[in-house]
Scaffold this motif. Structure first.
Motif, mmCIF file in Angstrom:
data_model
loop_
_atom_site.group_PDB
_atom_site.id
_atom_site.type_symbol
_atom_site.label_atom_id
_atom_site.label_comp_id
_atom_site.label_asym_id
_atom_site.label_seq_id
_atom_site.Cartn_x
_atom_site.Cartn_y
_atom_site.Cartn_z
ATOM 1 N N GLY A 13 -3.850 22.992 -33.711
ATOM 2 C CA GLY A 13 -3.696 22.684 -32.692
ATOM 3 C C GLY A 13 -3.516 24.931 -31.782
ATOM 4 N N THR A 17 -5.580 26.153 -29.219
ATOM 5 C CA THR A 17 -5.696 26.573 -28.241
ATOM 6 C C THR A 17 -6.142 27.537 -28.416
ATOM 7 O OG1 THR A 17 -3.536 25.343 -28.511
ATOM 8 C CG2 THR A 17 -3.165 27.794 -27.258
ATOM 9 N N GLY A 33 -3.478 21.271 -28.053
ATOM 10 C CA GLY A 33 -3.186 22.623 -28.864
ATOM 11 C C GLY A 33 -1.961 23.148 -29.260
ATOM 12 N N LEU A 36 0.294 19.902 -30.290
ATOM 13 C CA LEU A 36 -0.061 19.621 -31.255
ATOM 14 C C LEU A 36 0.837 20.536 -32.374
ATOM 15 C CD1 LEU A 36 -3.410 18.632 -31.639
ATOM 16 C CD2 LEU A 36 -1.746 17.111 -32.828
ATOM 17 N N MET A 37 1.210 22.006 -32.134
ATOM 18 C CA MET A 37 1.329 22.624 -32.679
ATOM 19 C C MET A 37 2.999 22.882 -32.835
ATOM 20 S SD MET A 37 -0.435 26.632 -32.470
ATOM 21 C CE MET A 37 -1.022 26.271 -29.895
#
Length: 75
Positions: A13, A17, A33, A36-37
């Motif tokens: 992520g 990003t 991103g 995902l983080m």
């Protein structure tokens, strides 16, 4: 998903990003991103809270007596 999988999600992520400037039609890679983080961070928090609950310390039922020492040092 274990701790390693969560860390991989955070890393992927962050790469999407902050380290890429790709353009995709129909998808914003910065938002993907960030998602995902966030999922990776939630996984790390969940994994660590579960790991804390699994640690159970059972106190010994009988005291440990060291017989090598002199039981009556002042005799």
């Amino acid at each position: 998903m274990g701790l390693g999988g969560c860390i991989i999600l955070i890393a992927v992520g962050a790469i999407l990003t902050f380290a890429t400037d790709w353009e995709m039609k129909g998808a914003n890679l910065d938002v993907i991103g960030l998602i995902l983080m966030a999922v990776g961070l939630i996984g790390v928090v969940t994994f660590s809270s579960i790991a804390k609950r699994r640690r159970v310390v059972v106190p010994p039922t009988t005291p440990v007596i060291d017989e090598r020492r002199n039981p009556h040092p002042y005799e």
